[in-house]
Structures are given as C-alpha cells and as structure tokens.
Design a protein around this motif. Structure first.
Motif, PDB file in Angstrom:
ATOM      1  N   LEU A   1     -35.084 -40.856 -23.273  1.00  0.00           N
ATOM      2  CA  LEU A   1     -34.203 -40.101 -22.436  1.00  0.00           C
ATOM      3  C   LEU A   1     -34.554 -39.737 -21.033  1.00  0.00           C
ATOM      4  O   LEU A   1     -33.531 -39.726 -20.168  1.00  0.00           O
ATOM      5  N   ILE A   2     -36.052 -39.742 -20.941  1.00  0.00           N
ATOM      6  CA  ILE A   2     -36.302 -39.313 -19.439  1.00  0.00           C
ATOM      7  C   ILE A   2     -36.162 -40.377 -18.439  1.00  0.00           C
ATOM      8  O   ILE A   2     -36.114 -41.680 -18.613  1.00  0.00           O
ATOM      9  N   GLY A   3     -35.547 -39.774 -17.409  1.00  0.00           N
ATOM     10  CA  GLY A   3     -34.874 -40.683 -16.124  1.00  0.00           C
ATOM     11  C   GLY A   3     -33.473 -41.326 -16.358  1.00  0.00           C
ATOM     12  O   GLY A   3     -32.909 -41.813 -15.416  1.00  0.00           O
ATOM     13  N   LEU A   4     -32.763 -40.855 -17.611  1.00  0.00           N
ATOM     14  CA  LEU A   4     -31.431 -41.516 -17.530  1.00  0.00           C
ATOM     15  C   LEU A   4     -30.526 -40.554 -17.036  1.00  0.00           C
ATOM     16  O   LEU A   4     -30.758 -39.056 -16.718  1.00  0.00           O
ATOM     17  N   ALA A   5     -29.445 -41.083 -16.450  1.00  0.00           N
ATOM     18  CA  ALA A   5     -28.360 -40.178 -15.429  1.00  0.00           C
ATOM     19  C   ALA A   5     -26.991 -39.627 -16.523  1.00  0.00           C
ATOM     20  O   ALA A   5     -26.968 -40.480 -17.302  1.00  0.00           O
ATOM     21  N   VAL A   6     -26.505 -38.836 -15.887  1.00  0.00           N
ATOM     22  CA  VAL A   6     -25.052 -38.475 -16.562  1.00  0.00           C
ATOM     23  C   VAL A   6     -24.134 -39.727 -16.382  1.00  0.00           C
ATOM     24  O   VAL A   6     -24.070 -40.226 -15.432  1.00  0.00           O
ATOM     25  N   GLY A   7     -23.730 -40.022 -17.759  1.00  0.00           N
ATOM     26  CA  GLY A   7     -22.674 -41.341 -17.675  1.00  0.00           C
ATOM     27  C   GLY A   7     -23.462 -42.554 -18.157  1.00  0.00           C
ATOM     28  O   GLY A   7     -22.650 -43.594 -18.460  1.00  0.00           O
ATOM     29  N   THR A   8     -24.721 -42.563 -18.393  1.00  0.00           N
ATOM     30  CA  THR A   8     -25.530 -43.505 -18.846  1.00  0.00           C
ATOM     31  C   THR A   8     -25.213 -43.687 -20.220  1.00  0.00           C
ATOM     32  O   THR A   8     -25.142 -42.678 -21.249  1.00  0.00           O
ATOM     33  N   HIS A   9     -25.094 -45.016 -20.932  1.00  0.00           N
ATOM     34  CA  HIS A   9     -24.826 -45.220 -22.333  1.00  0.00           C
ATOM     35  C   HIS A   9     -25.909 -46.336 -22.762  1.00  0.00           C
ATOM     36  O   HIS A   9     -25.860 -47.265 -21.956  1.00  0.00           O
ATOM     37  N   ARG A  10     -26.985 -45.988 -23.398  1.00  0.00           N
ATOM     38  CA  ARG A  10     -28.057 -46.974 -23.645  1.00  0.00           C
ATOM     39  C   ARG A  10     -28.398 -47.061 -25.124  1.00  0.00           C
ATOM     40  O   ARG A  10     -28.029 -46.078 -25.819  1.00  0.00           O
ATOM     41  N   THR A  11     -28.919 -48.107 -25.498  1.00  0.00           N
ATOM     42  CA  THR A  11     -29.351 -48.361 -27.020  1.00  0.00           C
ATOM     43  C   THR A  11     -30.631 -48.614 -26.966  1.00  0.00           C
ATOM     44  O   THR A  11     -31.177 -49.529 -26.262  1.00  0.00           O
ATOM     45  N   PHE A  12     -31.565 -47.902 -27.892  1.00  0.00           N
ATOM     46  CA  PHE A  12     -33.031 -48.157 -27.868  1.00  0.00           C
ATOM     47  C   PHE A  12     -33.109 -48.667 -29.477  1.00  0.00           C
ATOM     48  O   PHE A  12     -32.840 -48.015 -30.228  1.00  0.00           O
ATOM     49  N   GLU A  13     -33.969 -49.746 -29.471  1.00  0.00           N
ATOM     50  CA  GLU A  13     -34.378 -50.258 -30.667  1.00  0.00           C
ATOM     51  C   GLU A  13     -35.833 -49.559 -31.144  1.00  0.00           C
ATOM     52  O   GLU A  13     -36.872 -49.987 -30.347  1.00  0.00           O
ATOM     53  N   LEU A  14     -35.965 -48.696 -32.004  1.00  0.00           N
ATOM     54  CA  LEU A  14     -37.324 -47.948 -32.018  1.00  0.00           C
ATOM     55  C   LEU A  14     -37.966 -48.760 -33.759  1.00  0.00           C
ATOM     56  O   LEU A  14     -37.250 -48.754 -34.662  1.00  0.00           O
ATOM     57  N   ALA A  15     -39.266 -49.047 -33.406  1.00  0.00           N
ATOM     58  CA  ALA A  15     -39.753 -49.758 -34.550  1.00  0.00           C
ATOM     59  C   ALA A  15     -40.279 -48.813 -35.693  1.00  0.00           C
ATOM     60  O   ALA A  15     -40.102 -47.607 -35.756  1.00  0.00           O
ATOM     61  N   GLU A  16     -40.488 -49.454 -36.909  1.00  0.00           N
ATOM     62  CA  GLU A  16     -40.830 -48.599 -38.036  1.00  0.00           C
ATOM     63  C   GLU A  16     -41.893 -47.297 -37.805  1.00  0.00           C
ATOM     64  O   GLU A  16     -42.803 -47.752 -37.199  1.00  0.00           O
ATOM     65  N   GLY A  17     -41.486 -46.052 -38.204  1.00  0.00           N
ATOM     66  CA  GLY A  17     -42.336 -45.093 -37.669  1.00  0.00           C
ATOM     67  C   GLY A  17     -42.163 -44.656 -36.429  1.00  0.00           C
ATOM     68  O   GLY A  17     -42.815 -43.511 -36.188  1.00  0.00           O
ATOM     69  N   GLU A  18     -41.740 -45.079 -35.470  1.00  0.00           N
ATOM     70  CA  GLU A  18     -41.818 -44.805 -34.205  1.00  0.00           C
ATOM     71  C   GLU A  18     -41.121 -43.937 -33.917  1.00  0.00           C
ATOM     72  O   GLU A  18     -41.379 -42.931 -33.043  1.00  0.00           O
ATOM     73  N   ALA A  19     -39.856 -43.469 -34.221  1.00  0.00           N
ATOM     74  CA  ALA A  19     -38.761 -42.365 -34.027  1.00  0.00           C
ATOM     75  C   ALA A  19     -39.086 -41.265 -34.669  1.00  0.00           C
ATOM     76  O   ALA A  19     -39.194 -39.965 -34.183  1.00  0.00           O
TER      77      ALA A  19
ATOM     78  N   GLU B   1     -28.812 -44.851 -30.290  1.00  0.00           N
ATOM     79  CA  GLU B   1     -27.794 -44.953 -29.257  1.00  0.00           C
ATOM     80  C   GLU B   1     -27.385 -43.847 -28.434  1.00  0.00           C
ATOM     81  O   GLU B   1     -27.342 -42.678 -29.126  1.00  0.00           O
ATOM     82  N   VAL B   2     -27.393 -43.572 -27.054  1.00  0.00           N
ATOM     83  CA  VAL B   2     -27.099 -42.342 -26.630  1.00  0.00           C
ATOM     84  C   VAL B   2     -26.275 -42.630 -25.193  1.00  0.00           C
ATOM     85  O   VAL B   2     -26.059 -43.586 -24.575  1.00  0.00           O
ATOM     86  N   GLU B   3     -25.563 -41.564 -25.189  1.00  0.00           N
ATOM     87  CA  GLU B   3     -24.418 -41.343 -23.885  1.00  0.00           C
ATOM     88  C   GLU B   3     -24.764 -40.042 -23.437  1.00  0.00           C
ATOM     89  O   GLU B   3     -24.538 -38.979 -24.361  1.00  0.00           O
ATOM     90  N   VAL B   4     -25.049 -40.124 -21.977  1.00  0.00           N
ATOM     91  CA  VAL B   4     -25.577 -38.932 -21.368  1.00  0.00           C
ATOM     92  C   VAL B   4     -24.297 -37.980 -21.048  1.00  0.00           C
ATOM     93  O   VAL B   4     -23.651 -38.842 -19.856  1.00  0.00           O
ATOM     94  N   VAL B   5     -24.022 -36.950 -21.509  1.00  0.00           N
ATOM     95  CA  VAL B   5     -22.739 -36.173 -20.815  1.00  0.00           C
ATOM     96  C   VAL B   5     -23.193 -35.177 -19.683  1.00  0.00           C
ATOM     97  O   VAL B   5     -22.313 -35.049 -18.735  1.00  0.00           O
ATOM     98  N   GLY B   6     -24.245 -34.549 -19.837  1.00  0.00           N
ATOM     99  CA  GLY B   6     -24.464 -33.632 -18.747  1.00  0.00           C
ATOM    100  C   GLY B   6     -26.091 -33.347 -18.737  1.00  0.00           C
ATOM    101  O   GLY B   6     -26.905 -33.525 -19.708  1.00  0.00           O
ATOM    102  N   VAL B   7     -26.453 -32.930 -17.612  1.00  0.00           N
ATOM    103  CA  VAL B   7     -27.975 -32.659 -17.305  1.00  0.00           C
ATOM    104  C   VAL B   7     -28.034 -31.386 -16.334  1.00  0.00           C
ATOM    105  O   VAL B   7     -27.465 -31.502 -15.432  1.00  0.00           O
ATOM    106  N   SER B   8     -28.850 -30.526 -16.654  1.00  0.00           N
ATOM    107  CA  SER B   8     -29.170 -29.326 -15.795  1.00  0.00           C
ATOM    108  C   SER B   8     -30.414 -28.953 -15.929  1.00  0.00           C
ATOM    109  O   SER B   8     -31.266 -29.539 -16.749  1.00  0.00           O
TER     110      SER B   8
END
Length: 142
Positions: free
Chosen positions: A50-68, A135-142
């Motif tokens: 999530l670090i560095g993502l901005a409001v409105g960003t919609h991203r998908t990350f593939e996380l390997a076995e045990g990584e998440a 999968e993440v969609e950033v709605v707000g950051v403060s």
C-alpha cells in the motif's frame, strides 16, 4: 496528492482471492475498511504493497505462498485436553475459538478434530502458507 505513508490512516476496498478464484474476504460489496498503516492490521507485507499508493488507485498484487500471512507451522497445531477448555465452548470441527494469553492478549484457533479426551486446534492464520491475490482500491488517505 495524498500518498499512503508509513503512518497513514487509510480507507480502502480490498479483496483476497485464492489461486482457484475463491474470494476469502472482500469489502468491495460492502463498506470500505479504515485502518492505520504501521499497526499490522493487514500484515506487514500487505501494508508494504500500500505504501506510495494515491487516492483512486486500483491495484492487484500477487503474493506468493506464505508472503501475505506467513508460513504454515506444524508446531502451531496442538491437541488441547478437553478439561482445559471451558465447558460451554463449542468444540465442533471448523469452529473458531478465542483464547487469552497470560499477558492479556487474545488469539484465535480453529478446531480441526475432536475426540473424547482432547481437541486439535490450529493456531496458524487461516491463510498461512497460501498464495493470495490482493486487490485494493484506495478511497481515502490522511
């Protein structure tokens, strides 16, 4: 532009999906989640995504076995004598039980098996050792 930082309060929609397409958890169909980065509410590796993502960003990350959610540890699967559990506790397979450690912290375990003398409980995270799509969609950051 507000970017997610190491201590940001963020509001987001997220979805965790297994390799076979099974959705394990999603907020896209309900209310977005609000959490504080740096507290480990979603786990360290997920917060790093999530670090560095901005409001409105919609991203998908593939996380390997045990990584998440960490690796699966056989040592965290234990047989607990029935007499050590409260009499009113539901000990059916798949039930999730909450325990309190001596320091007051709560932790959960899922019942795997039951016999007359003991209950087998898995204290691993339910997704430990699993590859997941985050999968993440950033709605707000403060």
């Amino acid at each position: 532009m507000n970017l997610i930082g190491a201590q940001s309060l963020v509001t987001l929609n997220f979805r965790f999906t297994l390799g076979d397409g099974t959705v394990v958890l999603s907020t896209f169909e309900s209310t977005p989640a609000t959490l504080q980065i740096g507290r480990g509410e979603l786990g360290t590796r997920i917060e790093e995504c999530l670090i560095g993502l901005a409001v409105g960003t919609h991203r998908t990350f593939e996380l390997a076995e045990g990584e998440a959610f960490g690796q699966f540890h056989d040592a965290l699967v234990e047989w607990i004598p029935r007499h050590e559990l409260p009499a009113d506790v539901d000990v059916e397979p798949r039930a999730v039980l909450t325990f309190t450690a001596p320091d007051g912290n709560a932790f959960s375990g899922q019942v795997l098996d039951v016999n007359d003398d003991a209950v087998q409980i898995d204290f691993n995270h339910p997704l430990a050792g699993r590859a997941v799509t985050f999968e993440v969609e950033v709605v707000g950051v403060s």
